[in-house]
Scaffold this motif. Structure first.
Motif, mmCIF file in Angstrom:
data_model
loop_
_atom_site.group_PDB
_atom_site.id
_atom_site.type_symbol
_atom_site.label_atom_id
_atom_site.label_comp_id
_atom_site.label_asym_id
_atom_site.label_seq_id
_atom_site.Cartn_x
_atom_site.Cartn_y
_atom_site.Cartn_z
ATOM 1 N N ASP A 23 -19.422 21.437 72.953
ATOM 2 C CA ASP A 23 -19.621 22.781 72.413
ATOM 3 C C ASP A 23 -18.443 23.728 72.619
ATOM 4 O OD1 ASP A 23 -22.004 21.858 71.631
ATOM 5 O OD2 ASP A 23 -23.243 23.102 72.962
ATOM 6 N N LEU A 27 -17.591 25.715 69.312
ATOM 7 C CA LEU A 27 -18.043 27.110 69.231
ATOM 8 C C LEU A 27 -16.902 28.092 69.077
ATOM 9 C CD1 LEU A 27 -20.829 27.181 71.947
ATOM 10 C CD2 LEU A 27 -21.109 27.943 69.589
ATOM 11 N N THR A 28 -15.708 27.659 69.411
ATOM 12 C CA THR A 28 -14.580 28.588 69.393
ATOM 13 C C THR A 28 -13.609 28.269 68.264
ATOM 14 O OG1 THR A 28 -13.489 27.154 70.994
ATOM 15 C CG2 THR A 28 -14.684 29.045 71.875
ATOM 16 N N VAL B 77 -13.993 32.897 63.889
ATOM 17 C CA VAL B 77 -14.661 32.374 65.089
ATOM 18 C C VAL B 77 -13.684 32.232 66.253
ATOM 19 C CG1 VAL B 77 -14.337 29.914 64.533
ATOM 20 C CG2 VAL B 77 -16.358 30.644 65.829
ATOM 21 N N ALA B 81 -14.563 34.951 71.233
ATOM 22 C CA ALA B 81 -14.600 34.922 72.698
ATOM 23 C C ALA B 81 -13.590 35.913 73.259
ATOM 24 C CB ALA B 81 -14.298 33.512 73.198
ATOM 25 N N LEU B 87 -17.212 33.319 76.666
ATOM 26 C CA LEU B 87 -17.809 33.202 75.334
ATOM 27 C C LEU B 87 -18.499 34.508 74.944
ATOM 28 C CD1 LEU B 87 -19.421 29.624 75.387
ATOM 29 C CD2 LEU B 87 -17.239 30.327 74.362
ATOM 30 N N GLN B 91 -22.153 32.964 71.116
ATOM 31 C CA GLN B 91 -21.650 31.610 71.385
ATOM 32 C C GLN B 91 -22.375 31.025 72.593
ATOM 33 O OE1 GLN B 91 -17.538 32.964 71.728
ATOM 34 N NE2 GLN B 91 -16.935 31.664 69.993
ATOM 35 N N LEU B 94 -25.911 30.037 71.661
ATOM 36 C CA LEU B 94 -25.946 28.779 70.897
ATOM 37 C C LEU B 94 -25.725 27.595 71.831
ATOM 38 C CD1 LEU B 94 -23.982 29.933 67.723
ATOM 39 C CD2 LEU B 94 -26.353 29.092 67.755
ATOM 40 N N LYS B 95 -24.818 27.767 72.781
ATOM 41 C CA LYS B 95 -24.525 26.693 73.733
ATOM 42 C C LYS B 95 -25.733 26.440 74.637
ATOM 43 C CE LYS B 95 -21.238 25.124 77.106
ATOM 44 N NZ LYS B 95 -20.127 25.325 77.975
ATOM 45 N N THR B 106 -21.351 25.928 62.405
ATOM 46 C CA THR B 106 -21.430 26.845 63.534
ATOM 47 C C THR B 106 -20.544 28.094 63.448
ATOM 48 O OG1 THR B 106 -21.924 24.871 64.827
ATOM 49 C CG2 THR B 106 -21.441 26.880 66.064
#
Ligand code: FES
Ligand code: FES
Lengths: 903, 161
Positions: A23, A27-28, B77, B81, B87, B91, B94-95, B106
């Motif tokens: 993730d 996610l980033t 995206v 962060a 994050l 984020q 979701l994690k 995502t």
């Protein structure tokens, strides 16, 4: 196998919801999908595709396109033919249809790739594509299975449109009397729509020629190892010359099991052009020109006795293979796995795959899922007809643990399946009687609620019986820094294998989960495995990881014991620290041990290898069964035909659960696809062979509002594999569709039966049942289409063979064409009057036969074999001079052709 | 094709460059500027994968031309962060909730959630949950069955009050 007892470290990781290792980058925005790969000088590919479903290519005019800015090359099949290619199925057998990378003189479906334009940018390539003029002499296409039965062969070099056929026609003779004499017979017919697998990332491939012959390929695939092996074999290149990298892949679902025409064409283009090239499928291509799935027409009849016990069943199965299937397919697995969970004494079937002028058939999550859909929906139909509760009907017929070991009527042995136990667990956790009361109350208010069930089993973690289905390898090491590195044969397209495997390592090795780095997604890492195919990675790679971590822990203990002058039994590893029982002052970190193991060989036990490494390749039992029972509750609007899913409860048994978050994620993803299949998704074709869903506005993917909150019950019956896992990747997509259909059918029961299930069950089709008329127009449409189906199939006239003059005695080289590929053998015959004996000699060994018969030039004999299953092979051969041809009936595997000549 | 000079800020970095008139913002961010975190999954405006924040609003970068973003402040995206790697709450949610599998959808999901949570900051949990769920109906995820996304929504809603 008891998981608890096998645990090494005190900290439990197996069974916990560890956050996923994948993730952080995903996610980033720091994942690496194929389209994220850019190389200096990389060119971009766009395909010219056929807008016509069938016909001869008269001309391809590339002149205008060649003039366009940025265009570096345009290839047609004439150019690509410079590189010989043999397309293969998932089983590494040759594709039987005359498939080429680009159309070779003919087009056989809309979307057939005809030319590839290679330009400096994707936009330039697309500009040029729009200027390529292709003239096709259009022929009437065959679109449906009914068309295929009567129309001229899609592939002119073939006799008919049967792409694959199995089953024993004779079996109906045995089954029919059982159906005729039974207390109850229920039948159903399902027409399953065509599905576009639609991963959110379409197919993608980039290739860079490196060095003299090497090629690095980035590809959206389900296993870089399988992709590399496929490409090497298809292109006749040394395996080591191809390296496939697939760091991140945006979903596979079976579509990306093997590289297909476009991906291979990209690699060939890179080879020809000596430049890095990239092709990224757009959504229009993904929907209309990526391999499709399902599209089946299936009828099943089931005989039951007075008490509702199953007596016999007969199934007629047909599926539309399209023009260029990724492997000609009659879906034998549907029949193999239809009944092992139930006590059914007699089953027969005929199963066929048909070529048509539509996009080819490929893999899709639970490719044999029809077995559950047709069985479970028929079962509840039977329950309504006979007046038995559907749960009770299952209880009378399911194979419970107490009934095992049990062998299905088709010879599939089961010894630890738990569909009945899952059903009991489910029933204990839902208030069934309460729901029935609520349903009755609601009916009075004019609201239509329904409840549906389904039970199923699934073969997972298959290994050892098919070429690509192998074991899995794990290479594990503790670095001198004390950190752990794992190199796996696995691949994740969302499966989270880096996470689950790290959990197993952390627990078995006694190190922190955070201290483990997992590498996969590169054919240069790990070893061969088919990756995500057949719900296998948790089972097999899980077992491999489990054992490799134990082996490495043992090694650490040996070194630690030696350093402390203690016995190995006193050593434990926990949280990255190595302890000696009763001597807390001797505790050392794994890092300290690692530094010594790498840097101070003199301090190691005599003869011990330096470093801290372990490798294990796990070959599990041939098959590991997963079981489940699901229940779904719906409300159907009699006014609009809309279906609202109220609750969905899953009780599955996937043995040891490594990470419930991952397991539930797999079930949920499959269930969402099931909901899409039952209610929304459809890739229809018009009569001219045009696919009609070209965007996500036409192809309806389930959205958040279509999917309820799923509830999970886990039964954890450990399997016989190391670690006790059972596969869970496909289950939701298999058991989901019948669960939902049954709930809808239950809600609709007061209005009538769904006589013929045509998917998807759109609101209009639901209204067909509610209003008892053809609201949706489906009936009118199908009746039109079925006209072709009633035309009798014509058999080619029997050829009368001349009587053999030269005799049959002696050795013959024969080839048996089986679904798993051709099998070569030497046959020896000795004729004594009309009696024939002899043997068949294959690389696996020799087997004798006797009691055969010779009449004229025809020889018939039988032979019993044990592998892959106990079946009797019935040979029926015609001899003509020095050649022999004929058939071999292989029980449930159907017939295979035999050809040969005198040695 | 005509080319135009544009200047825009992406994740706090200024970019001044030329771009073809027909280039979509999504393509430009990926191919022109290297922000490959933004994914193009349908290019028809249906799936939401390409969603980026433009002057604070969630927009589909496949339906917008790069030239239209001239002068805009864009967050992709990659810019969600904190600089130290912490994050963004969406984020993290979701994690925490297994809200992603393959991760292709995502980036768009996270951007939309970030916009909705910011726009509705302080509202009661049910309203926040509603706003997020409604917004999510514009995103397609093939992998997760939306279960983790829905749990993430509840976590974010719960945290907002
Ligand atoms: S890529 Fe923009 S909405 Fe799908
Ligand atoms: S996580 Fe794969 S599409 Fe959403």
């Amino acid at each position: 196998m008891n998981v608890q007892a096998k645990s090494v470290g005190a900290v439990r990781y197996v069974g916990t919801r560890q956050p996923r290792k994948e993730d952080a980058r995903l996610l980033t925005g720091r994942g690496q999908f194929t389209d994220d790969v850019r190389m200096p000088g990389m060119l971009h590919i766009a395909f010219v595709r056929s807008a016509v479903a069938r016909g001869r290519i008269v001309s391809i005019d590339l002149d205008a396109a060649r003039e366009m800015p940025g265009v570096q090359a345009i290839y047609t099949q004439a150019d690509l033919a410079a590189v010989p290619v043999q397309m293969l199925s998932f089983f590494f057998t040759n594709i039987e249809s005359p498939v080429t990378l680009l159309a070779d003189g003919r087009v056989a479906c809309v979307g057939d790739p005809i030319a590839m334009v290679i330009a400096e940018s994707r936009a330039q390539a697309e500009d040029a594509v729009s200027l390529v003029e292709v003239v096709v002499e259009e022929e009437t296409p065959l679109v449906t299975i009914a068309d295929a039965k009567t129309g001229a062969p899609v592939h002119p070099d073939r006799d008919d449109n049967i792409a694959a056929e199995m089953g024993d026609e004779d079996a109906l003779e045995a089954i029919q009397p059982l159906l005729d004499g039974a207390a109850h017979v229920v039948s159903t017919r399902i027409r399953h729509q065509r599905i576009a697998p639609s991963p959110m990332e379409g197919r993608a491939c980039a290739a860079s020629p490196d060095g003299a012959e090497e090629m690095t390929v980035w590809m959206g695939c389900q296993s870089p190892h399988l992709a590399a092996r496929y490409l090497a074999q298809a292109l006749g290149m040394p395996t080591g010359a191809i390296r496939v990298v697939a760091r991140d892949v945006g979903g596979g679902f079976g579509l990306k099991n093997i590289p297909w025409r476009e991906e291979v064409a990209v690699v060939v283009a890179a080879k020809l052009l000596r430049r890095p090239v990239k092709w990224i499928e757009d959504r229009f291509e993904s929907l209309t020109a990526s391999s499709h799935a399902r599209e089946q027409d299936v009828s099943l009849s089931l005989a039951l006795d007075e008490g509702g016990r199953f007596q016999a069943a007969w199934c007629d199965y047909a599926c539309n293979n399209g023009a260029w299937p990724m492997g000609e397919d009659a879906n034998i697995a549907v029949h193999m796995f239809m009944w092992p969970a139930y006590k059914l004494p007699a089953y027969g079937f005929i199963t066929r795959g048909w070529y048509t002028n539509t996009m080819g058939l490929g893999g899709y999550r639970g490719p044999w899922a029809m077995e559950s859909l047709v069985r479970e929906t028929l079962l509840e139909k039977a329950a309504r007809k006979i007046g038995i509760d559907p749960v009770e009907l299952r209880r009378r017929n399911l194979v419970y643990l107490t009934d095992q070991p049990h062998t299905s009527s088709m010879g599939i042995p089961v010894e630890d399946i738990t569909p009945g136990e899952c059903l009991e667990k489910l029933m204990a956790n839902i208030d069934y009687a309460g729901f029935r009361r609520e349903q009755a109350e609601a009916r009075k208010e004019g609201r239509d609620l329904g409840i549906g069930f389904a039970t199923y089993i699934e073969p997972t973690g298959s290994a050892g019986s098919m070429a690509p289905m192998t074991g899995e390898t794990v290479q594990l090491r503790i670095e001198p820094t004390g950190k752990v590195v794992a190199m796996l044969s696995t691949h994740s397209q969302g499966h989270g294998t880096a996470t689950t495997m790290a959990q197993v390592i952390a627990e078995q090795l006694g190190v922190a989960y955070e201290d483990i780095a997992v590498y996969e997604g590169d054919s240069a890492i790990g070893a061969f495995s088919p990756g995500a195919a057949g719900s296998r990675q948790g089972v097999i790679a899980g077992g491999a990881t489990w054992r490799a971590a134990e082996m490495l822990a043992d090694k650490v203990k040996v070194v630690a014991a030696h350093l402390s002058n203690a016995s190995v039994e006193t050593v434990t590893i926990e949280g990255g620290m190595v302890h000696i029982a009763g001597a807390p002052e001797m505790s050392r970190s794994i890092r300290e041990i690692a530094e010594i193991a790498y840097g101070e060989p003199g301090r190691l036990p005599e003869g011990a290898a330096t470093g801290l490494e372990a490798q294990y390749r796990y070959q599990p039992p041939p098959m590991t069964m997963t079981s489940a029972a699901h229940c779904c509750m719906v409300e159907v609007s009699a006014e609009t035909g809309f279906v609202k899913i109220l609750r969905w409860i899953s009780a599955e048994d996937c043995g040891t659960v490594i990470n419930p978050g991952v397991v539930e994620g797999q079930i949920a993803g499959g269930l969402a696809q099931a909901i899409g299949q039952v209610l929304l998704e459809d890739m229809p074709y018009d009569a001219r062979g045009n696919p009609l869903a070209a965007t996500f506005k036409d192809y309806l993917m389930p959205s958040i509002s279509d999917v309820p909150d799923f509830e999970y019950l886990h039964a954890n019956t450990p399997s016989q594999t190391i670690g006790g896992m059972r596969g869970v990747g496909e289950g939701g997509a298999i058991v989901g569709p019948p669960t939902l259909v049954n709930a809808i059918a239950d809600a609709l029961a007061p209005f009538g039966e769904i006589d013929e299930l045509v998917l998807p069950l759109t609101p209009a089709r639901v209204l067909d049942v509610i209003e008892q008329r053809d609201v949706s127009g489906t009936r009118a449409h199908l009746d039109g289409a079925d006209v072709a189906a009633v035309v009798e199939e014509t058999n080619p006239a029997e050829v009368v063979a001349p009587v053999m003059a030269a005799g049959i005695d002696g050795d013959w080289n024969m080839v048996l064409k089986t679904p798993m590929g051709p099998q070569e053998m030497v046959a020896h015959f000795d004729a004594d009057g009309a009696v024939v004996s002899g043997y068949l000699q294959a690389p696996e060994g020799r087997q004798d036969f006797s009691g055969g018969t010779l009449s004229g030039s025809q020889v018939k004999f039988e032979m019993k074999v044990e592998k892959p299953m106990k079946i009797t092979l019935k040979y029926d051969l015609q001899f003509d001079g020095d050649t022999v041809s004929g058939k071999c009936k292989m029980g449930m595997f159907g017939s295979a052709t035999v050809t040969g000549e005198r040695v | 094709m005509s080319e135009h000079a544009i200047e825009l800020t992406v994740n706090g970095h200024c970019h001044a460059t030329r771009v073809e008139a027909r280039t979509s913002l999504g393509e430009f961010l990926r191919d022109g500027l290297g922000y490959t975190g933004t994914h193009l999954a349908c290019e028809h405006g249906v799936c939401g994968a390409c969603t980026v924040m433009i002057d604070g609003r969630a927009m589909r970068s496949c339906l917008m031309l790069a030239v239209q973003a001239d002068g805009a402040e864009v967050t992709t995206v990659e810019g969600l962060a904190e600089a130290d790697g912490t994050l963004h709450p969406v984020q993290q949610a979701l994690k925490d909730n297994f809200g992603l599998q393959c991760g292709f959808c995502t980036p768009g999901v996270a951007i939309t959630m970030a916009c909705v949570t910011r726009d509705n900051a302080g509202v009661e949990a049910p309203r926040m949950e509603d706003a997020l769920t409604t917004a999510m109906s514009g995103h397609i995820c093939r992998c997760t069955g939306y279960q983790g996304i829905r749990r993430a929504i509840r976590q974010l809603a719960g945290a907002s009050t």
